[in-house]
Design a protein around this motif. Structure first.
Motif, PDB file in Angstrom:
ATOM      1  N   ASP A  41     -49.947 -17.163   8.617  1.00  0.00           N
ATOM      2  CA  ASP A  41     -49.779 -18.596   8.374  1.00  0.00           C
ATOM      3  C   ASP A  41     -49.810 -19.330   9.707  1.00  0.00           C
ATOM      4  O   ASP A  41     -48.843 -19.305  10.458  1.00  0.00           O
TER       5      ASP A  41
ATOM      6  N   GLN B  60     -45.255 -18.899   9.542  1.00  0.00           N
ATOM      7  CA  GLN B  60     -45.486 -20.160  10.251  1.00  0.00           C
ATOM      8  C   GLN B  60     -44.300 -20.473  11.175  1.00  0.00           C
ATOM      9  O   GLN B  60     -44.473 -20.996  12.257  1.00  0.00           O
TER      10      GLN B  60
ATOM     11  N   SER C 252     -49.187 -22.786   2.785  1.00  0.00           N
ATOM     12  CA  SER C 252     -48.086 -21.831   2.941  1.00  0.00           C
ATOM     13  C   SER C 252     -47.581 -21.350   1.579  1.00  0.00           C
ATOM     14  O   SER C 252     -47.248 -20.171   1.410  1.00  0.00           O
TER      15      SER C 252
HETATM   16 MG    MG Z   1     -47.709 -24.315   6.028  1.00  0.00          MG
END
Ligand code: MG
Ligand code: ATP
Lengths: 293, 225
Positions: B162, B86, B42
């Motif tokens: 992500d 994410q 990330s």
């Molecule tokens: Mg991550």
């Protein structure tokens, strides 16, 4: 492009406001409350002040003229005094009129009238002032004028009233000042707090590529709108209170009647404007604090 | 299109998230970033869309060093990217439709244009029937698909995703991947962090593996192990 942008900002601000969050209503209520307080404090001081100025306006300087003053000279003198700063009105009282008034007031009192015998009173001017602060200055400049025999000035009273008005004004400025600062602090914080639940929104707006203009616009508009609504509500309550005050309280004190004046309309507009400005300030503070660079 | 030159990233708390990372991604590539949890995937993506700045080294996106961008230019950069976060990053007080439309509204698109585009992407991710739901009324997978729709709606030059399939079942994941493959074939560069072995191994694309913030493998036609 621009049109869509402006429309977007207004729409977002409106949506934000009408999404019926408790905090928005609370903010509007608190803003209204602060503005009512501010209005009442200001109103009280201006009533008290105008009452004393009103009393002061009743004061008169009496100017006794020399005997045998020619009519032209008298007129010149009168015009000269009328033109002076602070003079509201100059009235000529001839000796005959003064004598008539005198006799009127001692009607029935043969003794006094007999002692006085023939009319001993001079011609005179009665000078009204615009406000008591002028009494002393005017008295000084009038005495030395040609054709003046003597003057009669309510100096002591004028001084006291002036003094009092000075203190009232000073107190008023201090208290109103304090209230303005306090409401500024309270209102801008209330706006800021009502936005705190939306800090995440700022971050997301930035991440999807909104420019600062698009992020700030809706928040600032919403703050101003919130201040405006709080202002409207506050002004309605304020005017109702003033109405009640006038009708049931002030009218029972003869002292206040007649002199009391306060420009409620201008005051109301100022309060609304103040609410809007401070609402905007609250938004800006919020944005400055939470908008990541 | 994207270049990392000896990028090291320390977070404020002293954690080393990326350690001397260098690579280059050309226009039109499809790249998977893989690695166990906490290895820096990330972080790598955040540097591309400039949510974070490198502590050392340079990140070049579309020919410019992201550290040198002014706030307004950052906004313009992000408009050319599509990002699937994410953690979704949906606005809680906006509906699915509004969340997706928002990405276009900030760019000043006309309402008609917005309606057709948003309708199209919501159809692609299969959420047309949930247009008027708020994020709190959605399942994790539905929120994820909303986030995907928002990333796609402005036809981005680069798509950064992500774990875009982290909350989806296999069938839905494959639908999304199929769509990614299509837009990649039309020229969109895609960088996608994932834990999904099956997808990585089946797609046979370039795979960059991270281990404790370092690139331990960078293979074309790669696989996950
Ligand atoms: Mg991550
Ligand atoms: N904002 C932050 N502040 C401090 N440390 C952070 C921050 N974000 C991530 N980290 C740390 O940096 C390291 C890398 O995190 P990163 O989120 O890049 O991992 P990841 O590979 O995406 O993991 P996952 O697969 O679980 O999403 C981790 O040790 C994490 O704890």
């Amino acid at each position: 492009m621009r049109i869509y942008s402006i429309a977007f900002i207004l729409r977002e601000a409106w949506k934000g406001l009408t999404r019926a969050r408790i905090s928005t209503f609370a903010a509007i209520g608190i803003i209204a409350f602060m503005l009512v307080l501010l209005g009442l404090v200001f109103y009280t001081f201006s009533i008290v002040r105008s009452t004393f100025t009103g009393i002061g306006e009743q004061l008169e300087i009496i100017l006794y003229l020399k005997d045998n003053l020619r009519v032209e000279d008298r007129e010149i003198l009168k015009n000269r005094i009328s033109a002076m700063e602070g003079v509201k009105e100059v009235r000529y009282v001839s000796k005959d009129e003064a004598w008539k008034r005198f006799k009127e007031s001692f009607k029935g009192n043969k003794f006094v009238l007999e002692i006085m015998g023939k009319n001993p009173l001079p011609d005179s001017f009665e000078i009204k002032v615009e406000s008591p602060e002028y009494v002393e200055i005017l008295a000084n400049s009038i005495t030395s004028l040609p054709g003046v025999r003597d003057i009669d000035v309510p100096l002591e009273i004028a001084r006291r009233i002036n003094n009092l008005i000075g203190w009232i004004e000073f107190g008023g400025i201090v208290v109103v000042g304090v209230f303005i600062v306090v409401s500024l602090f309270v209102i801008s914080n209330v706006i800021r707090l009502s936005f705190v639940s939306r800090i995440k929104e700022l971050e997301i707006m930035q991440l999807v590529g909104a420019t600062v203009f698009f992020i700030k616009g809706p928040f600032i508009f919403e703050g101003i709108l919130c201040g405006f609504l709080g202002g409207i509500l506050g002004v309605i309550v304020f005017n109702i209170l003033v109405f009640i005050l006038k009708k049931y309280v002030l009218s029972t004190f003869p002292l206040f009647s007649g002199f009391t004046s306060c420009d409620v309309i201008n005051l109301s507009l100022s309060l609304i404007l103040f609410g809007m400005v401070v609402g905007g300030i609250g938004s800006v503070i919020f944005l400055e604090r939470h908008l990541k660079r | 299109m994207i270049e990392f030159r000896n990028v090291t990233k320390y977070y404020d708390n002293g954690v080393l998230a990326l350690d001397d990372v260098s690579f280059k991604i050309e226009k039109g590539e499809f790249v998977f970033i893989v690695g166990a949890t906490g290895m820096g995937k990330s972080t790598l993506l955040k540097l591309i869309y400039r949510e974070e700045l490198p502590t050392k080294g340079e990140v070049i996106v579309g020919g410019v060093n992201i550290a040198k961008l002014r706030p307004h230019q950052v906004a313009l950069l992000r408009r050319r990217l599509g990002v699937v976060f994410q953690d979704f990053k949906l606005l809680p007080n906006k509906t699915v439709y509004e969340n997706v439309a928002f990405a276009l509204e900030v760019m000043g698109y006309s309402n008609r244009e917005i309606r057709t585009r948003v309708g199209r992407v919501l159809d692609i991710v299969g959420l047309l029937h949930k247009s008027n739901c708020y994020p709190s009324e959605l399942s994790g997978g539905e929120q994820q698909r909303t986030s995907i729709a928002r990333a796609l709606v402005n036809n981005p030059v680069i798509l950064i995703a992500d774990e875009p399939t982290g909350n989806l079942d296999m069938a839905t994941s494959w639908e999304i991947m199929e769509y990614f493959r299509r837009i990649n074939a039309r020229g969109t560069t895609i960088v996608m962090a994932t834990h999904n072995k099956e997808i990585v191994n089946t797609m046979r694309k370039r795979v960059i593996s991270l281990y404790k913030g370092r690139i331990v493998k960078d293979e074309y036609n790669g696989s996950y192990e």
